[in-house]
Structures are given as C-alpha cells and as structure tokens.
Design a protein around this motif. Structure first.
Motif, PDB file in Angstrom:
ATOM      1  N   UNK B 474       0.807  -1.214   0.000  1.00 27.96           N
ATOM      2  CA  UNK B 474       0.000   0.000   0.000  1.00 27.96           C
ATOM      3  C   UNK B 474       0.840   1.263   0.000  1.00 27.96           C
ATOM      4  N   UNK B 475       2.153   1.111  -0.265  1.00 29.42           N
ATOM      5  CA  UNK B 475       3.058   2.273  -0.274  1.00 29.42           C
ATOM      6  C   UNK B 475       2.952   3.079  -1.568  1.00 29.42           C
ATOM      7  N   UNK B 476       3.035   4.374  -1.404  1.00 31.25           N
ATOM      8  CA  UNK B 476       3.182   5.235  -2.580  1.00 31.25           C
ATOM      9  C   UNK B 476       4.508   5.976  -2.447  1.00 31.25           C
ATOM     10  N   UNK B 477       5.248   5.999  -3.542  1.00 31.61           N
ATOM     11  CA  UNK B 477       6.505   6.767  -3.500  1.00 31.61           C
ATOM     12  C   UNK B 477       6.430   7.874  -4.551  1.00 31.61           C
ATOM     13  N   UNK B 478       7.045   9.017  -4.232  1.00 26.49           N
ATOM     14  CA  UNK B 478       7.087  10.153  -5.160  1.00 26.49           C
ATOM     15  C   UNK B 478       8.542  10.474  -5.458  1.00 26.49           C
ATOM     16  N   UNK B 479       8.865  10.565  -6.734  1.00 30.41           N
ATOM     17  CA  UNK B 479      10.261  10.778  -7.129  1.00 30.41           C
ATOM     18  C   UNK B 479      10.413  12.008  -8.016  1.00 30.41           C
ATOM     19  N   UNK B 480      10.699  13.174  -7.457  1.00 28.39           N
ATOM     20  CA  UNK B 480      11.030  14.318  -8.315  1.00 28.39           C
ATOM     21  C   UNK B 480      12.482  14.186  -8.797  1.00 28.39           C
ATOM     22  N   UNK B 481      12.716  14.502 -10.057  1.00 29.14           N
ATOM     23  CA  UNK B 481      14.073  14.385 -10.614  1.00 29.14           C
ATOM     24  C   UNK B 481      14.344  15.548 -11.564  1.00 29.14           C
ATOM     25  N   UNK B 482      15.609  15.906 -11.663  1.00 27.27           N
ATOM     26  CA  UNK B 482      15.962  16.937 -12.630  1.00 27.27           C
ATOM     27  C   UNK B 482      17.361  16.674 -13.166  1.00 27.27           C
ATOM     28  N   UNK B 483      17.549  16.911 -14.443  1.00 27.40           N
ATOM     29  CA  UNK B 483      18.904  16.875 -15.002  1.00 27.40           C
ATOM     30  C   UNK B 483      19.057  18.090 -15.895  1.00 27.40           C
ATOM     31  N   UNK B 484      20.282  18.500 -16.115  1.00 33.21           N
ATOM     32  CA  UNK B 484      20.517  19.676 -16.939  1.00 33.21           C
ATOM     33  C   UNK B 484      21.823  19.530 -17.708  1.00 33.21           C
ATOM     34  N   UNK B 485      21.971  20.323 -18.752  1.00 33.23           N
ATOM     35  CA  UNK B 485      23.214  20.351 -19.520  1.00 33.23           C
ATOM     36  C   UNK B 485      23.496  21.771 -19.956  1.00 33.23           C
ATOM     37  N   UNK B 486      24.743  22.159 -19.884  1.00 37.01           N
ATOM     38  CA  UNK B 486      25.124  23.483 -20.360  1.00 37.01           C
ATOM     39  C   UNK B 486      26.304  23.326 -21.312  1.00 37.01           C
ATOM     40  N   UNK B 487      26.103  23.739 -22.561  1.00 34.46           N
ATOM     41  CA  UNK B 487      27.144  23.641 -23.587  1.00 34.46           C
ATOM     42  C   UNK B 487      27.973  24.916 -23.521  1.00 34.46           C
ATOM     43  N   UNK B 488      29.191  24.806 -22.983  1.00 33.84           N
ATOM     44  CA  UNK B 488      30.027  26.001 -22.830  1.00 33.84           C
ATOM     45  C   UNK B 488      30.422  26.520 -24.218  1.00 33.84           C
ATOM     46  N   UNK B 489      30.870  25.611 -25.067  1.00 34.34           N
ATOM     47  CA  UNK B 489      31.125  25.929 -26.479  1.00 34.34           C
ATOM     48  C   UNK B 489      31.019  24.613 -27.241  1.00 34.34           C
ATOM     49  N   UNK B 490      31.498  24.589 -28.482  1.00 37.76           N
ATOM     50  CA  UNK B 490      31.321  23.373 -29.290  1.00 37.76           C
ATOM     51  C   UNK B 490      32.027  22.156 -28.707  1.00 37.76           C
ATOM     52  N   UNK B 491      33.001  22.383 -27.847  1.00 34.93           N
ATOM     53  CA  UNK B 491      33.806  21.268 -27.343  1.00 34.93           C
ATOM     54  C   UNK B 491      33.497  20.899 -25.894  1.00 34.93           C
ATOM     55  N   UNK B 492      33.134  21.900 -25.107  1.00 36.59           N
ATOM     56  CA  UNK B 492      33.048  21.674 -23.658  1.00 36.59           C
ATOM     57  C   UNK B 492      31.611  21.794 -23.146  1.00 36.59           C
ATOM     58  N   UNK B 493      31.265  20.916 -22.241  1.00 34.68           N
ATOM     59  CA  UNK B 493      29.922  21.005 -21.653  1.00 34.68           C
ATOM     60  C   UNK B 493      29.945  20.543 -20.200  1.00 34.68           C
ATOM     61  N   UNK B 494      28.936  20.969 -19.489  1.00 36.35           N
ATOM     62  CA  UNK B 494      28.773  20.576 -18.094  1.00 36.35           C
ATOM     63  C   UNK B 494      27.404  19.927 -17.966  1.00 36.35           C
TER      64      UNK B 494
END
Lengths: 263, 737
Positions: B474-494
């Motif tokens: 009878x358990x309910x679980x809630x899972x909020x999630x987030x991911x992101x990407x930032x392209x610094x330039x054509x070669x580098x990203x975070x």
C-alpha cells in the motif's frame, strides 16, 4: 436537353485535360532544366551548384506531380554532394548527405516501389556509408545486397545497376572476390546496354554511359594485359565524345591513362 | 452542332496560349531577395526558398543571400527549408513593381522525440551525437565475448559481479540495475545467472540494437522501480534487409535470419543458438568437474508490420534454457551444485505518430523464469513471473519544449517450493531443514511526466516527477528528478542531475517481513560532470557523484524479520578518456574511485557494501592493421571485493557440525583483481560471401583471480576458490549470406 449536357460535359473535360497538359508540360520543362543542371554540377563535382540544383528539385515538389521521381533526383543530388565530401575528405559532409539521400530515396521507393533505378541509387548511397560507419559493416553489406537484389528483380539489364556492380567489383580487393578482372565483363555488359537503351521518358534518369566507359578504361589499365592500355584509350575517347564536360573522364581517368602509358 | 464544339475547342486551346503571350509581354516581374542566417548570425548556404504552390524560388549562396524574380501577384506564402533546420513559412504580398527584401534567421531542428535524451552519467549509442559505444565495439572489446554487459564494465561506474554478465553499479547490488528493451522490463537476460562459479552470459544480441543507453545514475523519471542504473535498449523496429548470418565457434553455434518484404512494410527475424563446451574444454582444459557440462539452447524471433504511414507493431519472443552441475566443496557438503533454468520473454509494442510532433508508444510484455537448484539438503523450485502494460506519450509543444508522460502497470509473482536448510552453515544431506511452499504476488502502478526545456541554444533542463504505488504494501513513493546540460562551447559542456529514486524490495523479503510492511528502498542521487568532446574523436569526461540511501532492507535480529531500517551512502569519481584516430585506432581508459558503505541485509553496522570496489581501471584498445585485420586488447585492474571473514568456530553437538563465527561485515578483501585479454578479427570472402573469423585469448597471463573462499570442516583452514575463467582460447567463424 441531353445534348446540351453532353456538350457541357465534353467542354469541361476538354478544359481539364488542357489544364493538365499545361501543368504536365510545366513539370516536364522544369524537370528537364533541373536534370540538365544536375548533370553539369555532377560533371564538375561542384558542391555549390549541386546544392542549388537540389533546391531546384525541391521546388518542383510544389507541383505535386510524380513526387517519387522528383525525390529520386533530390536523392541523386544528395549522392553527388556526398561524393564531393569524399573528394574533399570531409566525413561530416559525406554523412550528412548520405543519410539525407537514403531518407529521400526511401520515400521515393515507398511511393513507387517498382522503379529499379531507385534501388540502384539506394545501393550506391549505402556504399558511401563505409566512409563514416565501418562499425556497421554487416548492416551495410545486407543493405547494399538487399537493394541490389530488388533492382535485379525489377530490371536485371538496368545499365546503371550493371555499372554499379562493375564499380563495386573494381574497388573490391581480389581477396574479397572483386578486382579489375571481375569488373570488366560487368562493365562491358553495362556499356552494351547503354548503347541501345532508350528510357521510357526523357525525364527519367539516363546517367552513367560515360562513367561505364571511364571505369572500363580504369579496369583495363589496372588489369594491364597485352593491348589493354590501347583499348583503355579507345574507351576514354568514346567517353569524351559522349560527355566532354566530365571532369572524371577528362581529368581523373585521362591522368591514370597517361601514367600507365608512360610505364 | 459539330461546328459549335470545334469553335469552343479552338477558344479553349487558345486561352492558355494567349495568356502566356500576354504574361510574357505585359506582366511585371517582382524581385524577391534577402539573407538567411542561423545561430549567431552565421550565413546559411543551401536554404531552399519557394513560393508555395509554384516553382518560383531560389537557393541561398555561401553568404546566405538569395534572389529570384516572379510573375506571381497577391498574397502568397514563402517557404524556407534546409536540412537539419526548422522549416519556416512567411506571408508575403506581391505587388507588381515593388521588390521584396527579407532577412530571416532559422534555427537548428531540436532532437527528435525518438532520440535518446542525453543525461548525466550516460553512455549512449544510436542517432545521438554523444555516441560512445557501438554494437561493433561491444563485439570487438577483448574479454567482453560480444556481451553487452561485459562491454559496459569497461566503462566507468560499473563492475562485473563474478566475471559474468551480472553487473553492479557504483557500489549497488546487481538487482539495482534494470534492463529495458523496447519499453519492457527484462528481468532475466542471462544464461547461468547466479550459478556457482559459472560465468553468466547475456541473451541480448548486440547487432539487433539501434540504440544503447546505459545510465549509471541520475536517470529520467520514465524509469521506475530501479535504484542504481538503467540499461535502455532499443531494437530495430523493422529489419534493415533480408539475409542470414551463421556462426560456428569453439563453444557455440548460432543462426540468425532477417526478412524484409519488398514493400518494406513487413519484417521478420529468427535466432537459434546452442552452447556446447566439450571442444572448448578439450582445448583449454577443465578447472572444475561438471555433471552435466554447462549447456544452453536459445530460440527467438520478431514480427514487425507497418500500420499506415506512421505506425508500426512489433512482436518479440525469446526462449532460452540452461543446465549445469559443478562440483564444489564446502565445510558441510562436497558434491555437485546443480542448476536448471528456463526463461521466456515476449513483448508486443505499438508505435504511432498521430502528427509530426506527437509520438505514442504502447506495449505489453510477459516474462517467466523457472529455476531448479539442488546442492546438499537444498532442493528448490522458483518461479518468477512478470507482466507489464505500458503507454508513453511524447509531444513537441514548441521548438523549445517537449513533454513526455506515461503510465505502467506491472504484475509480479513469486513462487518458491522445496527444502532449504534451517541454518545457513549446515547444508549436509541430513541437516535440519524446512519444507517451503511460498506464493506471493503484487502489482505496481507507476505514472510519470517530464519535460525537456531548452532555455537557450546552450542550456537545457529536464525536470520530471513519477509516482509508484505497490499493492502488497500500500506504499506510494514520489520521485522528483531533474537533469541539466550546459554547452560552454562546441567542445566543452557541463552536465548534472539530482533526484529521488525508489525500488521496492524483492517479494522474497516481503515474505519474511511483518505484515508486508516494507518501504521502497530509497536513494537520492547528486551528479555533476564535465565533458570535452571533439566530434567523438577525443572524449574526456569526469564526473563526481554522491548517493544517500535510506529504508534499505535490514534483518532485525530482535524479531527475526526484515524491516526497512537500513541506510548508507556511495560517493566517488568516474573518469573516462576515449580517442579515435583516423579509422585506425579506437581506445579508451576508464577509472573509477568509489567509497560505498551500507547497513543492509544481515549487516547490522554501516560497513563497506558488497561491491565497494575502491579503485577500478580498464584500458581498451583496438587497432585496424588493414581493412581486413583488427587487433584488440583489454587490461582490467581493480581493488578486491570485500568479504566477511570467518574468525573462529565452535562445535554444535546436536547437529554434529562446526558453526562459523564471523568477523566484522565486509572487513576483509579479496586480492587485487587483474586480467588481460586480447583478440583479433579477420574479415574475408568465403564462397563469395562476407565472412569474419575471430580468435580470442582471455586472461592471457593466467591470473588466478579469486571467485570466493571456502573452509574446511572446522573453519581452521581457508581455501581459495579460483575463478574458472583462466587462460582460454576461443575461435569462431561467421558467414553472412
């Protein structure tokens, strides 16, 4: 009364036929013009012209007539662009236009699966995948084989199919069952068919005769049996006569011939 | 009357001719010109411009400039198209004599909905730009034996459990890794799974995959009931061609066939495989006694049919079985450990695209796993059944926002019958035992929604949430999630990700819990990484992670129940460097540092987790000697796994056996694990067909890695159980026809 209705119906039909003929003639005219431009761009491997002519065919799609055939030519333009990428060793260009060409020719095949030349083009486009995804070797072999089989079933004597087989054999190492000796009879057959072949319509593809003669010359130069170099020259002359504008013949094949002649 | 008709015909035929003449002499031409640019004002060449419904138009040159003249008048639509860019239509009014000038910016197309979303911690293949693993690499990685899971262990974050296909990720248990194939959960994709000192093998054929996405953490909200990692596989919807591939090796043979109809609207595949180890043992020798020798059979196939222009239905079915008896010595019993397994998996998937921006996927799947085990007093039969229905909906709301939502219902059944020992230390034939006949079942309903939002050309985020409800607890679980990407330039990203992940304990723990009151195990993931990627020719990635666990299943010694009282953490860094040099060399180095501690199962105190491999290094290289010959080598080196040592024993008169006394949980470690594998492939023509020959030398330095420890009858002597994966030679030949 009945008479009047028949007359009106007849007039309406005549009007429609007339409009249709005009639209058809606009389409044929535009296609012939674009086809001529495509040949010129392909002869010179001119990327800029190829991009322009691709756009020309895309615009013809607006007429909504024989879309499968227009798509065939768009894919053929993509193939030409992919080949320019090969000449300049730009794998991103090869990949971009090969993928696009395969996508477009598949659309053409979906609309008209009975046109052998579409499968021949699909086979050629798949060959170009070797340049950027050797890791899919088995898949590429299957795809080229499958396209080849489909073309053979529809039109076993298609000269562009025979030419494609000849070119594939020419570039395939002997260890893999290829080589000049295998290519020569295939190209001979292609040339024989080209001599007498007349396509059903002027707007249908008819390219390849000069290429068949050119590859025949290259194969003979590569085989280099007695008299082969002399025969190669005769094929080059025929190719130049058919298409004096082709850089492939006048520059590449001729250069190979001159080097072979010196030796 | 005939005269009238003739007159009309003449008039009608004359109309177009007259009109044409008039147009050519009297109509005014309008010049339409302008520039088309892309991001950051970059001129775009090759943009096709056309007045809709006509062939009047042009293509832009290198400066992005176009011009053309038209005789059209009035209101029209001008269409701009370029491959890989969004099409744009603008309204124009053509007034004769007034030229029109247009400057336009068009944007690159967003990733299509079918493409894999790039998130932190993922290694993907397919149409995605971040390709780091391909089917050919899986086949070519020395030591991977063409097995997708073993291949994955050469990437950071994952480890083999026992040199077989089962993997463990960032210190988690193997059950915390879930495999999906075409939306269906694949629970038993292994042969010889969890069989004593027999390596497991995957049943997944890498060549049939068009997309491989392995995510070792921070994964999307679409994946539910999984704590550590996801392997999401997408198979080809339709075969690519017609043909057959036959393989004959020293230990196995297989035959695969694919068929694609001429109209390309129907496809079928089949796959047959058999394992036979006699020739393999004859050449390499045997390090254990077998009765029977490991054997397995496999049969599978697919049927695909296109529905309309955008729909496809695909049916998949696979059956496999395996059987083995391996001799083993333990303090209370020496004899054969026998295992026999049957697996079936089937899936039906329907995909339709009601519009160009909408995609609907629906599927139902069933899998059954039946296993018989016997060793000493142990004699059990286990049946696990899983069935799942799932629907998934994706829509491009705008060029910057995609939404993806879905729901799933999964049924799980667990049946166990047979004899088990009363005490784990005594498994002799006359040991005290229990007769079990257990049956348990549950359902899980999961729903999720997530959105991919592109805030700019360089920055995207994927927020999502899912909820799961388990019927048994009878358990309910809630899972909020987030991911992101930032392209610094054509070669580098975070890239980064954070979120809550839940996984319900297996049903056998519910059986041993008070009133089925077990919470879902919980992990909170935090991930941050940096990537340098030069067109996949050189990739460097470094990523740090932290995972916080709670509600882990823990054995409560007071009431002898399993309860949700465990906790723990995992922290570490993964480093990955991959280089590709001119189609000649491909190689990568991956290194992981891990610190993982848990209070879970029988471990009453926080201790290193079962797979706390502190340092793990893999070096893989493949060199194309020519277009026909490829050489490869893999080196693996890692800290030994933790284990709980026996520190003493006492004699139990009643049972007549010694009872072990254990030291602190996982307070000792196996010696350092190391192994070097090499292989070579030769591609050639046989009978005019494509052929490939493979020769593989595994563990070439014959390193005696330890599988486990056992003890003599009174535990005074510790004995090493060496892995059966010693130096071995394998040869095989494949023929495509």
């Amino acid at each position: 009364m009945k008479h009047k209705i028949s007359v009106i119906a007849f007039l309406v039909m005549t009007l429609l036929i007339n409009i249709s003929i005009k639209a058809g003639s606009d389409f044929d005219k535009a296609m012939m013009k674009a086809k001529k431009n495509l040949k010129e761009a392909m002869d010179k491997s001119d990327e800029t012209k190829l991009i322009k002519v691709r756009g020309q065919f895309e615009r013809i799609l607006q007429l909504k007539k024989d879309i499968w055939l227009v798509n065939y030519y768009i894919a053929l333009s993509d193939y030409g662009l992919s080949m320019t990428g090969m000449a300049s060793n730009k794998s991103d260009v090869i990949k971009k236009y090969t993928l696009s060409g395969i996508d477009v020719i598949n659309k053409s095949i979906d609309e008209n699966p009975e046109f052998a030349d579409s499968y021949v083009l699909l086979e050629n486009l798949n060959f170009n995948r070797w340049q950027y995804e050797q890791d899919k070797m088995q898949e590429i072999i299957s795809a080229t084989q499958s396209a080849d089989d489909a073309a053979k079933k529809l039109d076993p004597n298609n000269p562009r199919l025979l030419l494609t087989n000849g070119i594939a054999s020419y570039y395939t190492p002997e260890a893999f069952g290829g080589g000049a000796k295998v290519a020569i009879p295939q190209l001979e057959k292609s040339i024989d068919v080209f001599k007498t072949r007349k396509e059903k319509k002027d707007i249908y593809p008819d390219w390849g005769y000069d290429l068949a003669l050119g590859y025949m010359a290259l194969s003979l130069i590569k085989r280099d049996d007695d008299g082969d170099i002399k025969s190669a020259k005769s094929y080059i002359d025929q190719a130049v006569k058919i298409n004096p504008e082709s850089d492939f013949i006048s520059k590449y094949v001729m250069k190979q011939y001159k080097e072979a002649e010196k030796e | 009357m005939k005269k009238i008709i003739l007159f009309f015909l003449l008039i009608i035929n004359a109309v177009p001719a007259y009109t044409q003449d008039t147009d050519s002499t009297e109509s005014e031409l309008t010049l339409i010109s302008g520039y088309v640019r892309g991001e950051r004002d970059k001129p775009l060449e090759g943009v096709n411009i056309v007045i809709k419904g006509t062939i009047d138009g042009s293509t832009t040159d290198k400066k992005g400039y176009f011009e053309f003249e038209t005789e059209e008048k009035g209101n029209h639509k001008l269409l701009f198209t370029l491959q890989e860019y969004e099409s744009k239509t603008i309204d124009i009014e053509i007034i004769p004599g007034q030229n029109i000038n247009i400057d336009l910016i068009i944007r690159k197309e967003e990733a299509k909905t079918e493409e894999i979303i790039v998130t932190a911690s993922s290694f993907t293949s397919g149409s995605n730009n971040a390709v780091t693993l391909t089917p050919l690499e899986i086949v070519r990685i020395p030591g991977a034996d063409a097995d997708i899971y073993r291949a994955i262990t050469t990437f950071p974050g994952s480890n083999q459990v026992d040199e077989g296909s089962r993997i463990t990720v960032r210190g988690g248990n193997p059950d915390e890794v879930l495999t999906y194939i075409d939306l269906a959960s694949l629970y038993n994709p292994f042969l010889f799974d969890q069989t004593f000192n027999v390596s497991s093998y995957s049943t997944i054929n890498p060549w049939g995959l068009k997309g491989i996405n392995f995510t070792s953490g921070g994964f999307s909200a679409k994946y539910g009931n999984v704590l550590s990692a996801v392997l999401d596989l997408k198979s080809y919807d339709m075969p690519q061609s017609t043909g057959m591939f036959a393989w004959m090796g020293l230990a196995n043979a297989s035959l695969d066939g694919v068929y694609l109809s001429k109209e390309r609207n129907f496809g079928a595949t089949f796959s047959l495989g058999k394992l036979f180890l006699e020739p393999y043992f004859a050449i390499n020798g045997k390090y254990s006694e077998y009765s029977p020798i490991p054997q397995s059979n496999q049969l599978g196939g697919t049927l695909s049919h296109k529905i309309g222009k955008t729909g496809i239905i695909k049916m998949y079915a696979n059956y496999n079985d395996d059987k083995v008896g391996i001799y083993n010595e333990s303090p209370t019993f020496d004899g054969y450990f026998n295992s026999s397994t049957k697996n079936i998996f089937s899936n039906i998937k329907l995909t339709v695209a009601p519009s160009s921006s909408t995609l609907l996927n629906a599927g139902i799947s069933f899998s059954g796993n039946n296993r018989d085990i016997s060793y000493g007093i142990i004699s059990t039969k286990t049946d696990n059944t899983y069935s799942k229905a799932r629907v998934e909906f994706t829509k491009n709301l705008t060029s910057k926002i995609d939404i993806n939502t879905g729901a799933e219902y999964e049924y799980t059944g667990y049946d166990l019958s047979g004899i088990v020992p009363l005490y784990s230390f005594n498994i002799g034939n006359n040991a005290p035992s229990l007769n079990l006949d257990i049956s348990e079942k549950t359902g899980r309903l999961g729903i999720y929604a997530e959105s991919q939002i592109k805030f700019s050309d360089r920055f995207f985020a994927i927020p999502g949430i899912r909820a799961d409800y388990l019927t048994i607890s009878g358990n309910i679980s809630y899972d909020p999630r987030i991911s992101f990407g930032y392209q610094i330039n054509n070669l580098n990203s975070v890239r980064g990700a954070a979120g809550i992940y839940h996984q319900y304990p297996k049903l056998d723990y519910f059986v041993r819990s008070p009133e089925n009151k077990l919470n879902p195990e919980e992990a909170v993931h935090y991930i941050l990484g940096y990537e340098y990627n030069n067109d996949n020719k050189l990739i460097f990635r470094v990523e740090g992670f932290y995972k916080d666990y709670k509600d882990l299943v823990l054995y409560n010694r007071r009431d002898l129940y399993y309860r949700s009282e465990g906790d723990g953490y995992a922290a570490g860094v993964d480093v990955f460097l991959k280089a590709k040099i001119a189609n000649k060399f491909t190689g990568w180095i991956s290194y992981s540092y891990l610190d993982s501690k848990r209070k879970q199962y029988e471990s009453q105190n926080t201790a290193p987790s079962n797979y706390d491999i502190t340092n793990n290094l893999s070096v893989v290289g493949s060199y194309n000697l020519s277009s026909q010959i490829v050489f490869g080598a893999t080196v693996k080196l890692s800290t030994g796994k933790p284990y709980t040592p026996v520190t003493g024993s006492y004699y139990d008169k009643e049972q007549g056996v010694y009872v072990p006394e254990y030291g602190a949980t996982n307070s000792a470690r196996f010696p350092v694990y190391s192994r070097v594998d090499m292989n070579a492939q030769y591609i050639f023509s046989l009978l005019g067909k494509f052929a490939v020959a493979v020769i593989a030398l595994n563990n070439i330095f014959n390193q005696n890695n330890i599988y486990d420890y056992t003890y003599n009858y009174n535990y005074t002597e510790q004995k090493e159980i060496i892995t059966n994966n010693r130096r071995t030679l394998y040869v095989g030949l494949g023929l495509q026809f």
